[in-house]
Design an enzyme around this catalytic site. Structure first.
Site, PDB file in Angstrom:
ATOM      1  N   ARG A  37       2.458   3.777  13.355  1.00 33.60           N
ATOM      2  CA  ARG A  37       1.199   3.403  12.697  1.00 33.60           C
ATOM      3  C   ARG A  37       0.062   3.207  13.710  1.00 33.60           C
ATOM      4  O   ARG A  37      -1.112   3.433  13.376  1.00 33.60           O
ATOM      5  CB  ARG A  37       1.405   2.128  11.874  1.00 33.60           C
ATOM      6  CG  ARG A  37       0.209   1.742  10.989  1.00 33.60           C
ATOM      7  CD  ARG A  37       0.551   0.551  10.104  1.00 33.60           C
ATOM      8  NE  ARG A  37      -0.505   0.243   9.140  1.00 33.60           N
ATOM      9  CZ  ARG A  37      -1.239  -0.872   9.166  1.00 33.60           C
ATOM     10  NH1 ARG A  37      -1.034  -1.781  10.097  1.00 33.60           N
ATOM     11  NH2 ARG A  37      -2.175  -1.084   8.251  1.00 33.60           N
ATOM     12  N   ILE A  63      -7.286   1.452   6.456  1.00 35.10           N
ATOM     13  CA  ILE A  63      -5.889   1.856   6.393  1.00 35.10           C
ATOM     14  C   ILE A  63      -5.174   0.751   5.621  1.00 35.10           C
ATOM     15  O   ILE A  63      -5.309  -0.428   5.948  1.00 35.10           O
ATOM     16  CB  ILE A  63      -5.278   2.056   7.800  1.00 35.10           C
ATOM     17  CG1 ILE A  63      -3.822   2.528   7.705  1.00 35.10           C
ATOM     18  CG2 ILE A  63      -5.401   0.818   8.659  1.00 35.10           C
ATOM     19  CD1 ILE A  63      -3.212   2.913   9.052  1.00 35.10           C
ATOM     20  N   SER A  64      -4.479   1.096   4.550  1.00 34.54           N
ATOM     21  CA  SER A  64      -3.836   0.097   3.711  1.00 34.54           C
ATOM     22  C   SER A  64      -2.788  -0.673   4.490  1.00 34.54           C
ATOM     23  O   SER A  64      -2.208  -0.165   5.458  1.00 34.54           O
ATOM     24  CB  SER A  64      -3.157   0.758   2.498  1.00 34.54           C
ATOM     25  OG  SER A  64      -4.109   1.320   1.635  1.00 34.54           O
ATOM     26  N   GLN A  65      -2.539  -1.916   4.067  1.00 30.33           N
ATOM     27  CA  GLN A  65      -1.491  -2.681   4.727  1.00 30.33           C
ATOM     28  C   GLN A  65      -0.141  -1.993   4.458  1.00 30.33           C
ATOM     29  O   GLN A  65       0.044  -1.350   3.412  1.00 30.33           O
ATOM     30  CB  GLN A  65      -1.490  -4.122   4.237  1.00 30.33           C
ATOM     31  CG  GLN A  65      -0.973  -4.341   2.833  1.00 30.33           C
ATOM     32  CD  GLN A  65      -0.998  -5.814   2.441  1.00 30.33           C
ATOM     33  OE1 GLN A  65      -1.987  -6.282   1.876  1.00 30.33           O
ATOM     34  NE2 GLN A  65       0.077  -6.515   2.731  1.00 30.33           N
TER      35      GLN A  65
END
EC number: 2.1.1.77
Length: 216
Positions: A37, A63-65
């Site tokens: 990530r 950026i999504s968790q």
């Protein structure tokens, strides 16, 4: 930036956190464990990449968790070789996770800045296999009718309604996952039963950036 043993250890810790939060799909967890990530974030956030948090990625997007990525991916029930349409490529992290799950991914991004960055990044990541099939700059509300139908569709931005073109591009038996709402979204799953009928399930509250229309 490289992927190191330290990063791998942090991913293992993240997977433990996701399990504690209720993620059970082994395919999802293995993908999260595999995808680096930190490569999808600006260097200033790289040290925090494996915290279960969202971060800005430019163009007023995030950026999504990891939990959100894992939750949506789990709802999709992706099988190897499934043809998946992703609306909102963003950083490309969700794209990479789907690829790591064995999906054949078609993705649409409406922000030129992010599209160019992701188009440059994803092909360079040897760890992603299969590679995304088709990355497109365009209006996510319209989907990709030329490549339909899809086994599943994932929308990674909050939408006020479910766009009808996306429903039309879903295979019978296919699954569409979309966060619905304005300030706060309800994670919604549609399962296509036949040509005209869809089964609807709701799965809790989330917060996404808005899915905007006609921006190109």
């Amino acid at each position: 930036m490289k992927d190191t043993a330290k990063h791998e250890g942090l991913r293992n810790q993240l997977v433990t956190v996701l399990k504690e939060k209720g993620i059970t799909d082994k395919n999802v967890l293995e993908a999260i464990k595999k995808i680096p990530r930190h490569l999808f974030l600006d260097s200033s956030f790289a040290d925090y990449a494996y915290q279960d948090k969202a971060f800005p990625i430019g163009a007023e997007q995030t950026i999504s968790q990891p939990y959100t990525v894992a939750f949506q991916s789990q709802l999709l029930e992706v099988k190897k070789g499934h043809k998946v349409l992703e609306i909102g490529t963003g950083s490309g992290y969700q794209t990479a996770v789907l690829c790591a799950m064995g999906a054949i991914v078609y993705s649409v991004e409406r922000q030129k800045e992010l599209f160019k960055k992701t188009l440059n990044l994803l092909p360079k990541l040897d760890i992603i296999n299969p590679k995304p099939k088709y990355l497109s700059f365009g209006d996510g509300y319209k989907g990709l009718p030329n490549f339909a139908p899809f086994d599943s569709i994932i929308v990674t931005a909050g939408a006020p309604i479910i766009p009808e073109p996306l429903m039309a591009q879903l295979k019978i038996g296919g699954r569409l996952v979309i966060p619905l709402g304005e300030e706060v979204q309800i994670m919604t799953l549609l399962i296509r039963k036949n040509e005209t009928q869809f089964e609807k399930h709701e799965s809790g509250e989330f917060r996404f950036v808005p899915l905007l229309e006609d921006k190109n």
